[in-house]
Each structure stands twice: as C-alpha cells, then as structure tokens.
Design a protein around this motif. Structure first.
Motif, short mmCIF file in Angstrom:
data_model
loop_
_atom_site.label_atom_id
_atom_site.label_comp_id
_atom_site.label_asym_id
_atom_site.label_seq_id
_atom_site.Cartn_x
_atom_site.Cartn_y
_atom_site.Cartn_z
N GLU A 223 -4.93 24.80 34.86
CA GLU A 223 -5.68 26.06 34.85
C GLU A 223 -6.75 26.06 33.75
OE1 GLU A 223 -5.72 28.71 36.86
OE2 GLU A 223 -4.23 27.77 38.15
N MET A 224 -6.54 25.25 32.72
CA MET A 224 -7.44 25.22 31.58
C MET A 224 -8.48 24.10 31.67
SD MET A 224 -4.69 25.91 28.56
CE MET A 224 -5.93 26.07 27.31
N VAL A 225 -8.04 22.92 32.10
CA VAL A 225 -8.90 21.73 32.10
C VAL A 225 -8.76 21.02 33.43
CG1 VAL A 225 -9.37 19.51 30.98
CG2 VAL A 225 -8.59 21.44 29.60
N MET A 226 -9.88 20.67 34.04
CA MET A 226 -9.85 19.90 35.28
C MET A 226 -10.94 18.84 35.22
SD MET A 226 -8.99 20.49 39.10
CE MET A 226 -7.85 21.65 38.54
N GLY A 227 -10.56 17.61 35.48
CA GLY A 227 -11.53 16.52 35.48
C GLY A 227 -12.19 16.30 34.13
N GLY A 228 -11.52 16.71 33.06
CA GLY A 228 -12.08 16.53 31.73
C GLY A 228 -13.01 17.65 31.28
N MET A 229 -13.16 18.66 32.12
CA MET A 229 -14.03 19.80 31.78
C MET A 229 -13.18 21.05 31.60
SD MET A 229 -16.88 18.24 31.83
CE MET A 229 -18.16 19.45 31.79
N VAL A 230 -13.55 21.86 30.61
CA VAL A 230 -12.83 23.09 30.33
C VAL A 230 -13.17 24.13 31.39
CG1 VAL A 230 -12.45 24.94 28.65
CG2 VAL A 230 -12.82 22.59 27.85
N LEU A 231 -12.14 24.68 32.03
CA LEU A 231 -12.33 25.69 33.08
C LEU A 231 -12.13 27.10 32.55
CD1 LEU A 231 -10.36 24.16 36.08
CD2 LEU A 231 -12.82 24.12 35.70
N GLU A 232 -11.07 27.28 31.77
CA GLU A 232 -10.68 28.63 31.36
C GLU A 232 -10.12 28.62 29.95
OE1 GLU A 232 -10.76 32.22 31.32
OE2 GLU A 232 -10.82 31.71 33.45
N THR A 233 -10.55 29.59 29.15
CA THR A 233 -10.02 29.71 27.79
C THR A 233 -9.40 31.08 27.53
OG1 THR A 233 -12.18 30.41 26.95
CG2 THR A 233 -11.67 28.05 26.83
N ASN A 234 -9.41 31.95 28.53
CA ASN A 234 -8.83 33.28 28.39
C ASN A 234 -7.34 33.18 28.73
OD1 ASN A 234 -7.85 35.89 28.86
ND2 ASN A 234 -9.86 36.61 29.55
N MET A 235 -6.50 33.36 27.71
CA MET A 235 -5.06 33.20 27.89
C MET A 235 -4.50 34.15 28.94
SD MET A 235 -2.02 33.24 25.05
CE MET A 235 -2.44 34.86 24.49
N ASN A 236 -4.97 35.38 28.97
CA ASN A 236 -4.46 36.35 29.94
C ASN A 236 -4.76 35.92 31.37
OD1 ASN A 236 -3.39 38.03 27.95
ND2 ASN A 236 -5.35 39.05 27.67
N GLU A 237 -5.96 35.39 31.60
CA GLU A 237 -6.33 34.90 32.94
C GLU A 237 -5.47 33.70 33.33
OE1 GLU A 237 -8.01 34.80 36.56
OE2 GLU A 237 -8.26 36.38 35.08
N ILE A 238 -5.22 32.81 32.39
CA ILE A 238 -4.39 31.63 32.66
C ILE A 238 -2.99 32.06 33.04
CG2 ILE A 238 -3.36 29.56 31.63
CD1 ILE A 238 -5.93 29.52 29.78
N ILE A 239 -2.43 32.99 32.28
CA ILE A 239 -1.07 33.46 32.54
C ILE A 239 -1.00 34.19 33.88
CG2 ILE A 239 0.71 35.10 31.76
CD1 ILE A 239 -0.02 34.22 28.88
#
Length: 162
Positions: free
Chosen positions: A122-138
């Motif tokens: 949810e945070m990193v895909m293919g070496g690129m940062v996708l998401e840094t918002n903890m609430n969205e990840i959760i």
C-alpha cells in the motif's frame, strides 16, 4: 527510486526483504548480510544515512535506516531519493505496523508476513512511494481484511444445493 526494503533483527536474521530490482537469490542474501554488517556496527548516536554497500550499487546508492528495539528497518535507495523523506516513510511504516498489530514485535513480522507485505504494498510499489498517509493505508488494509474474511466465510459455508 527505492531499490530494496529490508528488516532484520539484532542478530542479522532477515524478517522481511523486498527487492525492487532483480538479483539472484545468492546476491540477495549477500546484500542482506552486507547491509546488516554496515548498519549494525554503527553507533546509536550517528546519523541514519550511509553509502550503499558494493553489492547494492556502491556510492550511487544510500542506506537509510532506523533501529527500533530489536529490529532494523533499512531502505536501500538511489541518489534521487530524499533522506529525510525516506526516514519519514520508515516512521509511517512502523507506526502503521504498530496500529495494525497493536504494539508490533518481531513475532508479528514472522507469523503475519503476508499482512506486512500487504501494508508495504500500500505504501511502495515498484520502488516508488504510493502513499504516506497512515490513515489511508490502514483504511485500505482494513478493507482488504474484510474482503478476505467474507471470502473465507463464503468458502467455508455449507452448500445448500446438496
């Protein structure tokens, strides 16, 4: 770009390894050993950035890490990544793990490796940062867990047509 994400304990045992470039299994193991050696011999009061090991790309790459209790969280990145941005990403990753597992520990990483990989995806895909918002990840991880539980319920229910 993030080249690899490694988590290992104080004894160098890998608890998670995610490589975003292709390496042979032997090379991956050597990278893990070399990275542990470079990171573990550093004092606690020095900065958390250092030049990457020879196997991961040498001076063109950096190792950015945090040491929490018994675990090292290490991100191997190229020179285009911000050191402080990656440190923040490590912090978000650890806090997210902490919320998902209620005081995350090494055993959580061992016994719930699939969930840890899902959080990381949810945070990193293919070496690129996708998401840094903890609430969205959760939120996304919770939605995935609900879907898995509903699928389990569907497949475990007795069939009515027999």
């Amino acid at each position: 770009m993030i080249k690899a994400i490694l988590i290992f304990n104080n004894h160098g045992k890998p608890r998670l390894s995610k490589f975003y470039e292709h390496y042979s299994e032997d090379t991956e193991q050597q990278i893990i050993r070399e990275t542990f050696h470079l990171v573990s011999k550093r004092d606690e009061n020095v900065c958390n950035f250092l030049e990457g090991g020879m196997l991961i790309g040498g001076s063109d790459n950096k190792l950015i890490y945090r040491h929490y209790a018994t675990l090292y969280f290490v991100f191997c990145v190229d020179s285009s990544e911000s050191e402080l941005g990656i440190l923040d990403l490590i912090q978000v990753f650890v806090e997210t793990l902490d919320k998902c597992f209620e005081n995350v520990c090494e055993l959580d990483l061992i016994f719930h490796v699939d969930k840890v990989h899902n959080i990381l995806a949810e945070m990193v895909m293919g070496g690129m940062v996708l998401e840094t918002n903890m609430n969205e990840i959760i939120t996304q991880v919770d939605a995935q867990n609900k879907m898995e539980k509903s699928e389990t319920f569907i497949f475990q229910s007795p069939r009515q047509d027999r």
